[in-house]
Enzyme design. Structure first.
Site, PDB file in Angstrom:
ATOM      1  N   HIS A 108     -20.926  29.220  37.068  1.00 58.00           N
ATOM      2  CA  HIS A 108     -19.931  29.006  35.601  1.00 58.00           C
ATOM      3  C   HIS A 108     -18.404  29.885  35.801  1.00 58.00           C
ATOM      4  O   HIS A 108     -18.356  31.214  36.298  1.00 58.00           O
ATOM      5  CB  HIS A 108     -20.676  29.418  34.155  1.00 58.00           C
ATOM      6  CG  HIS A 108     -19.847  29.883  32.874  1.00 58.00           C
ATOM      7  ND1 HIS A 108     -18.816  28.874  32.461  1.00 58.00           N
ATOM      8  CD2 HIS A 108     -19.398  30.637  31.973  1.00 58.00           C
ATOM      9  CE1 HIS A 108     -17.987  29.463  32.183  1.00 58.00           C
ATOM     10  NE2 HIS A 108     -18.523  30.664  31.032  1.00 58.00           N
ATOM     11  N   CYS A 157     -21.600  28.334  26.901  1.00 57.12           N
ATOM     12  CA  CYS A 157     -20.950  27.763  28.538  1.00 57.12           C
ATOM     13  C   CYS A 157     -21.976  27.772  29.403  1.00 57.12           C
ATOM     14  O   CYS A 157     -21.799  27.366  30.411  1.00 57.12           O
ATOM     15  CB  CYS A 157     -20.644  29.854  29.465  1.00 57.12           C
ATOM     16  SG  CYS A 157     -19.292  30.250  28.891  1.00 57.12           S
ATOM     17  N   ASN A 175     -11.708  29.759  31.255  1.00 61.41           N
ATOM     18  CA  ASN A 175     -12.621  29.265  31.272  1.00 61.41           C
ATOM     19  C   ASN A 175     -12.870  27.668  30.334  1.00 61.41           C
ATOM     20  O   ASN A 175     -12.408  27.770  29.516  1.00 61.41           O
ATOM     21  CB  ASN A 175     -13.003  30.758  30.909  1.00 61.41           C
ATOM     22  CG  ASN A 175     -14.664  30.048  29.908  1.00 61.41           C
ATOM     23  OD1 ASN A 175     -15.466  29.415  30.494  1.00 61.41           O
ATOM     24  ND2 ASN A 175     -15.213  31.032  29.872  1.00 61.41           N
TER      25      ASN A 175
HETATM   26  O1  UT7 Z   1     -17.780  32.328  29.203  1.00 62.18           O
HETATM   27  C1  UT7 Z   1     -18.534  33.322  28.863  1.00 62.18           C
HETATM   28  C2  UT7 Z   1     -18.315  34.338  28.359  1.00 62.18           C
HETATM   29  N1  UT7 Z   1     -16.822  35.457  28.492  1.00 62.18           N
HETATM   30  C3  UT7 Z   1     -17.455  35.663  29.654  1.00 62.18           C
HETATM   31  O2  UT7 Z   1     -17.959  36.111  30.826  1.00 62.18           O
HETATM   32  C4  UT7 Z   1     -15.991  36.978  29.197  1.00 62.18           C
HETATM   33  C5  UT7 Z   1     -17.042  38.746  29.960  1.00 62.18           C
HETATM   34  N2  UT7 Z   1     -15.483  39.895  29.558  1.00 62.18           N
HETATM   35  C6  UT7 Z   1     -14.837  39.945  30.853  1.00 62.18           C
HETATM   36  O3  UT7 Z   1     -14.864  38.948  31.588  1.00 62.18           O
HETATM   37  C7  UT7 Z   1     -13.767  41.136  30.606  1.00 62.18           C
HETATM   38  O4  UT7 Z   1     -14.252  41.450  30.212  1.00 62.18           O
HETATM   39  C8  UT7 Z   1     -12.388  40.668  29.888  1.00 62.18           C
HETATM   40  C9  UT7 Z   1     -11.354  39.968  31.254  1.00 62.18           C
HETATM   41  C10 UT7 Z   1     -12.331  40.067  29.010  1.00 62.18           C
HETATM   42  C11 UT7 Z   1     -11.367  41.716  29.818  1.00 62.18           C
HETATM   43  O5  UT7 Z   1     -11.239  42.821  31.137  1.00 62.18           O
HETATM   44  P1  UT7 Z   1     -12.452  44.524  30.590  1.00 62.18           P
HETATM   45  O6  UT7 Z   1     -12.057  44.821  32.114  1.00 62.18           O
HETATM   46  O7  UT7 Z   1     -13.424  44.859  30.671  1.00 62.18           O
HETATM   47  O8  UT7 Z   1     -10.830  45.077  29.978  1.00 62.18           O
HETATM   48  P2  UT7 Z   1     -11.133  45.665  28.544  1.00 62.18           P
HETATM   49  O9  UT7 Z   1     -11.968  44.871  27.839  1.00 62.18           O
HETATM   50  O10 UT7 Z   1     -12.419  46.706  29.055  1.00 62.18           O
HETATM   51  O11 UT7 Z   1      -9.883  46.243  28.699  1.00 62.18           O
HETATM   52  C12 UT7 Z   1      -9.230  46.903  28.987  1.00 62.18           C
HETATM   53  C13 UT7 Z   1      -7.381  47.483  28.403  1.00 62.18           C
HETATM   54  C14 UT7 Z   1      -7.710  47.559  26.852  1.00 62.18           C
HETATM   55  O12 UT7 Z   1      -6.956  48.575  26.386  1.00 62.18           O
HETATM   56  P3  UT7 Z   1      -7.284  50.081  26.570  1.00 62.18           P
HETATM   57  O13 UT7 Z   1      -7.745  50.328  26.188  1.00 62.18           O
HETATM   58  O14 UT7 Z   1      -7.923  50.484  27.670  1.00 62.18           O
HETATM   59  O15 UT7 Z   1      -5.284  50.246  26.059  1.00 62.18           O
HETATM   60  C15 UT7 Z   1      -7.324  46.166  26.400  1.00 62.18           C
HETATM   61  O16 UT7 Z   1      -7.149  46.396  24.948  1.00 62.18           O
HETATM   62  O17 UT7 Z   1      -6.855  45.807  28.146  1.00 62.18           O
HETATM   63  C16 UT7 Z   1      -6.590  45.776  27.345  1.00 62.18           C
HETATM   64  N3  UT7 Z   1      -6.174  43.731  27.424  1.00 62.18           N
HETATM   65  C17 UT7 Z   1      -5.032  43.582  27.754  1.00 62.18           C
HETATM   66  N4  UT7 Z   1      -4.374  44.161  28.681  1.00 62.18           N
HETATM   67  C18 UT7 Z   1      -3.740  42.933  28.601  1.00 62.18           C
HETATM   68  C19 UT7 Z   1      -7.494  43.342  26.626  1.00 62.18           C
HETATM   69  N5  UT7 Z   1      -7.000  42.400  26.987  1.00 62.18           N
HETATM   70  C20 UT7 Z   1      -5.190  41.722  27.188  1.00 62.18           C
HETATM   71  C21 UT7 Z   1      -4.498  41.208  27.528  1.00 62.18           C
HETATM   72  N6  UT7 Z   1      -3.153  41.963  28.057  1.00 62.18           N
HETATM   73  N7  UT7 Z   1      -5.479  40.057  27.521  1.00 62.18           N
END
Ligand code: UT7
Length: 332
Positions: free
Chosen positions: A259, A114, A289
């Site tokens: 980004h 990125c 992204n």
């Molecule tokens: O380009 C640079 C690299 N990437 C980034 O900068 C990404 C950085 N991270 C993020 O943007 C966020 O962490 C995400 C958008 C990837 C995830 O958001 P979050 O608020 O951190 O969610 P989480 O990973 O803590 O997950 C929350 C819940 C989980 O379920 P439980 O454990 O609470 O039951 C996940 O399993 O959301 C679930 N989950 C989803 N649910 C529906 C994870 N991915 C998905 C999905 N759809 N696609």
């Protein structure tokens, strides 16, 4: 003193639009979750077999050249930033050079995810200021859609990424109030496995096995919360560093073009810097992204829409896999 100017920008995305609802038909996710957590509504995917990042880059370079008033044949160096090269080797830069008819022109591929555009800008800036090259095509291009896991296990990564390419034509300028003012880049490999694609791997004997496919190590994996924490700390930190070193206040910035990894990340970065929300450019809702392409794609669109114009001071921060991060300060 010679400076490096962004002479013109161009971008290209494939026609196929994939909405959040389309993804929800393939695995367990929802439009609501994706929009709430990331701001993404849709992304673009290639729909023709054999379309690599270098193919997406061709129209992006042509558009950038038109906007720069430069003929494609004048390009004297290519820098191609990508984490999803057309093939394992050689790099996408040589394929792009061939498709543009640029036999003999050097092509450097860089792998800084990125932050790839910023790493490329730092290299190109040095090459131009020392007089080595005069018309560099700095390209960011990705085809993610053929390399992500469309199952419940991969949903956290898969919803984020889209395909696209963008290009900046860079060249020397003597105009005092124009050009690349500063680019600061960093890396910390202690975070390398927080967002990575493990296999196939040269480090393993053999580098690809059926087991790797079965245990899903052939798909990217991410510790989303950790990446989020780092991104929201490092992007403001490096931005402040660049602004302070150059005696520039946030009020002087016309736009921040970050980004595009997550709208929430960029809103937090804007808040931490004290930049009003209307000055932070987002297009993640349309493209997801696009990694190395995301900054030039967002800047190219901002110029096309009349949001950015010649003379504007632009800050471009990024954070990504590696970890790598950085920020560039440029006057258009
Ligand atoms: O380009 C640079 C690299 N990437 C980034 O900068 C990404 C950085 N991270 C993020 O943007 C966020 O962490 C995400 C958008 C990837 C995830 O958001 P979050 O608020 O951190 O969610 P989480 O990973 O803590 O997950 C929350 C819940 C989980 O379920 P439980 O454990 O609470 O039951 C996940 O399993 O959301 C679930 N989950 C989803 N649910 C529906 C994870 N991915 C998905 C999905 N759809 N696609």
């Amino acid at each position: 003193m010679t400076r490096t100017a962004i002479l013109g920008l161009g971008h290209h995305v494939p026609d196929k639009v994939v909405t959040n609802d389309d993804l929800a038909k393939m695995f367990d996710t929802s439009d609501e979750w994706i929009q709430q957590r990331t701001g993404i509504k849709e992304r673009r995917y290639i729909d023709k077999n054999g379309t690599g990042p270098s193919d997406l880059a061709v129209p992006a370079v042509q558009m950038a050249c038109r906007n720069a008033g430069v003929d494609v044949s004048e390009i004297d160096a290519i820098i191609f930033a990508t984490l999803s090269p057309d093939f394992t080797f050689p790099g996408s830069g040589v394929f792009l050079g061939d498709k543009l008819g640029l036999a003999g022109v050097p092509a450097l591929d860089i792998r800084n995810q990125c932050s790839g555009f910023l790493y490329g800008l730092r290299v190109a800036d040095a090459w131009i200021r020392c007089g080595m090259y005069k018309r560099i095509a700095l390209v960011g291009g990705e085809v993610h859609s053929t390399g992500i896991d469309f199952s419940d296990e991969g949903r956290d990564v898969t919803v984020l990424f889209g395909d696209g390419a963008a290009c900046a034509i860079l060249g020397p300028t003597d105009e005092e109030a124009r050009g690349v003012i500063d680019v600061e880049i960093h890396a910390d490999g202690s975070g390398a496995k927080e967002l990575w694609l493990e296999a196939p791997a040269s480090a393993y004997i053999p580098r690809i096995t059926h087991e790797m496919i079965d245990n899903r190590s052939v798909w990217p994996s991410m510790n989303g919360r950790q990446v989020f924490r780092w991104a929201t700390a490092k992007m403001p930190e490096v931005s402040q560093s660049v602004l302070e070193r150059n005696g520039v206040s946030v009020d002087e910035l016309a736009l921040v073009v970050p980004h595009q990894a997550n709208k929430r990340i960029n809103e937090l970065v804007g808040q931490k810097l004290g930049v009003p929300p209307e000055k932070v450019v987002h297009n993640i809702e349309k493209y997801g992204n696009t990694t190395a392409a995301s900054i030039p794609l967002a800047l190219s669109e901002a110029i096309q829409e009349g949001r950015a114009k010649k003379g504007d001071l632009i800050l471009m921060p990024a954070f990504g896999s590696g970890f790598t991060w950085g920020a560039a300060l440029v006057r258009l």
